[in-house]
Design an enzyme around this catalytic site. Structure first.
Site, mmCIF file in Angstrom:
data_model
loop_
_atom_site.group_PDB
_atom_site.id
_atom_site.type_symbol
_atom_site.label_atom_id
_atom_site.label_comp_id
_atom_site.label_asym_id
_atom_site.label_seq_id
_atom_site.Cartn_x
_atom_site.Cartn_y
_atom_site.Cartn_z
ATOM 1 N N GLY A 1 0.816 -1.219 0.000
ATOM 2 C CA GLY A 1 0.000 0.000 0.000
ATOM 3 C C GLY A 1 0.846 1.263 0.000
ATOM 4 O O GLY A 1 1.757 1.435 -0.810
ATOM 5 N N GLY A 2 0.528 2.152 0.939
ATOM 6 C CA GLY A 2 1.235 3.433 1.015
ATOM 7 C C GLY A 2 2.727 3.259 1.210
ATOM 8 O O GLY A 2 3.528 4.121 0.821
ATOM 9 N N GLY B 1 16.455 9.027 -35.495
ATOM 10 C CA GLY B 1 15.981 9.807 -34.351
ATOM 11 C C GLY B 1 16.835 9.558 -33.127
ATOM 12 O O GLY B 1 17.025 10.450 -32.289
ATOM 13 N N ALA B 2 17.372 8.345 -33.033
ATOM 14 C CA ALA B 2 18.187 8.001 -31.861
ATOM 15 C C ALA B 2 19.451 8.859 -31.820
ATOM 16 O O ALA B 2 19.970 9.166 -30.744
ATOM 17 C CB ALA B 2 18.519 6.525 -31.865
#
Ligand code: HXC
Length: 512
Positions: free
Chosen positions: A172-173, A407-408
């Site tokens: 949980g938290g 693009g790399a």
């Protein structure tokens, strides 16, 4: 009237109660699982005798479920400050022997006090988590405690380093707060992280999964990418945190500590000259270049089990910390994909937030093609890395070792994204795509295999090199591999007083 001695005795008794935590039986159970207690962890973590505890007498205020009958001073968290290698560090350690280390309103307030002090004093915060999450008996009070911690985690992000260790079963938290921090350590065979545990999963989705498989250290270090490091046991994990801290500044204004070295800054590395194979399709191990350039050949790798096609971590160069981001041709040819983009982007942002220069070593054939990547959102995840580099104003030194395609090329700290010095080896290949791919597109109708092969060779000769980019000034200098260490140190020295600001704004909108 009580005598002074009686007053001291009362004080001793209260201290003893706090130290006893959840009692001998629960402490023995904790130990039988190979785990240290919260206090032992704090002792092992800090420089000997340097820890000062806050709020040892704080108690919970809950009266539901007979809780008022079990009041333990300190209420399940040990919190305060001390020294690590002589430097101020704040820490808290949850005590699993007290209501499973669960978070009450009062122990949330102790953690909040530590975090606020750390931010004010400009020192790192280390959380040693061992907690079943929100204290169920306290209901929304506990949730409020978590909410307040989360908010502070966010405010502290980029102000002081925040480091979490998961040292038991955390739910949980107890996993969300660590998730906001900068680095998460887990402990082999004894730590787990999940939002909902195996029992809940079985009820809701009918899946059967073990604690280990669902949230064990390898799950989060190799599969989910939630965690960054695994220690072999509690002590080893705590020593790793101390080592990580040695690379980091205490806050976003200070500089990282300088560790003088006897390693000559102009040390030549002849072995690097022929590390890159002449066949561009053959892999080699990028770690060799990182180690060759680093002080004492030492590299502190981060997330070594996750997205191995990219390497991230810290080195010292002439005594000063630098972050390294490097494609790894030895794994998936060093391709950029969703996971490697995320791994590197977060690291680049960490370095930028804490004024740590970034060295980028490039050998990337491009982005990984395929439906899995496209459907998974490689466009926005790849854009995160691009965004992180473009936004970073720390010194950025880039070395293209071999491939920098498409693009790399742009993404991997190119001149266009604001790198300060861009080096390339003579073996660099900088182009829109590899020779085979390019010829297949430009000469799509060419049927003759021999002629096609010739065109591939021509393309390789004309474009698969660093010279076109160097002619345009996109590469500042072509260097011999043997001089890598000297050249990178000289670029780091040159950029040490770099001042660059992005336009004023509330914050950018990174493609999350
Ligand atoms: C109060 C708790 C507790 C909790 C454990 N204990 N979790 N007490 N609140 N959340 C107590 C147990 O009652 C037990 O008390 C002792 O701690 C040790 O727990 P065990 O179950 O015996 O230990 P173990 O078998 O090791 O299992 C550990 C565990 C399990 C996996 C953490 O206890 C568990 O599943 N706990 C509940 C986890 C959970 O659902 N938490 C709430 C999450 S919601 P005794 O007296 O017997 O020693 C949440 C919301 C936050 O956190 C918001 C997030 C966005």
């Amino acid at each position: 009237m009580q005598s002074i001695d009686n007053k001291f005795q009362l004080f001793e008794e209260k201290k003893r109660l706090a130290e006893a935590g959840g009692g001998n039986e629960r402490i023995a159970k904790q130990k039988s699982k190979g785990r240290l207690t919260a206090r032992e962890r704090i002792e092992a973590f800090f420089d000997i005798g340097s820890f000062n505890e806050f709020d040892r007498m704080v108690t919970h205020k809950c009266i539901n479920f007979d809780m008022e009958k079990t009041i333990i001073p300190g209420d399940g968290v040990v919190a305060g400050y001390g020294k690590v290698d002589g430097r101020l560090v704040f820490a808290f350690a949850q005590d699993f022997t007290v209501f499973g280390g669960s978070l009450s309103r009062t122990n949330a307030d102790k953690i909040i006090k530590v975090m606020k002090q750390a931010m004010k004093m400009g020192a790192p915060v280390v959380g040693l988590n061992d907690s079943g999450g929100a204290r169920i008996q306290e209901g929304v009070l506990s949730l409020a405690g978590y909410g307040d911690i989360f908010k502070l985690n966010v405010q502290a992000s980029g102000v002081v380093p925040q480091i979490s260790a998961i040292m038991g079963p955390c739910a949980g938290g107890a996993v969300y707060s660590p998730a906001i921090t900068d680095f998460i350590f887990m402990v082999k065979d004894s730590s787990y992280m999940f939002v909902t545990g195996p029992e809940v999963i079985k009820t809701v989705t009918h899946e059967e999964v073990s604690k280990e498989e669902l949230g064990g250290p390898m799950t989060h270090n190799a599969k989910s990418g939630v965690a960054h490091f695994i220690g072999t046991d509690d002590e080893n994990t705590l020593m790793m945190i101390r080592e990580l801290l040695s690379f980091l500044p205490s806050n976003n204004i200070d500089e990282a500590p300088v560790l003088p070295t006897n390693d000559p800054i102009d040390r030549e590395e002849k072995d690097l000259q022929h590390l890159v194979p002449s066949d561009p399709n053959k892999p080699y191990n990028m770690l060799k270049i990182i180690e060759a350039m680093a002080d004492d050949r030492y590299f502190f790798e981060v997330m070594e089990h996750y997205a191995k096609n990219i390497i991230i971590g810290f080195v010292r160069m002439d005594g000063r910390t630098a972050g390294v981001v490097a494609n790894q041709p030895d794994y998936l040819a060093g391709v950029l994909d969703i996971n490697s983009s995320l791994k590197a982007a977060r690291f680049v942002r960490f370095c930028d937030a804490f004024n740590i220069p970034i060295i980028t070593l490039v050998d990337v054939p491009g982005f990984l093609p395929g439906t899995v990547q496209e459907f998974g959102g490689i466009i926005k995840h790849g854009a995160k890395l691009l965004y992180a580099y473009a936004e970073a104003t720390v010194p950025k030194i880039t070395l293209i070792v071999r491939k920098a395609y498409g693009g790399a090329y742009d993404v991997m700290a190119s001149k266009h994204l604001g790198a300060d010095i861009n080096y390339a080896y003579p073996t660099a290949e900088i182009a829109v795509m590899g020779p085979e791919g390019a010829v297949n597109i430009i000469f799509r109708n060419e049927a003759d295999e021999k002629s096609k092969a010739k065109k591939v060779e021509d393309y390789r000769e004309n474009f698969a090199n660093p010279y076109k980019a160097a002619e345009l000034g996109y590469i500042d200098e072509i260097i011999y591999p043997r001089n890598t260490r000297e050249k990178i140190i000289s670029a780091l020295e040159m950029t040490r007083n770099k001042r660059e600001d992005n336009p004023p704004k509330k914050h950018g909108n990174i493609p999350l």
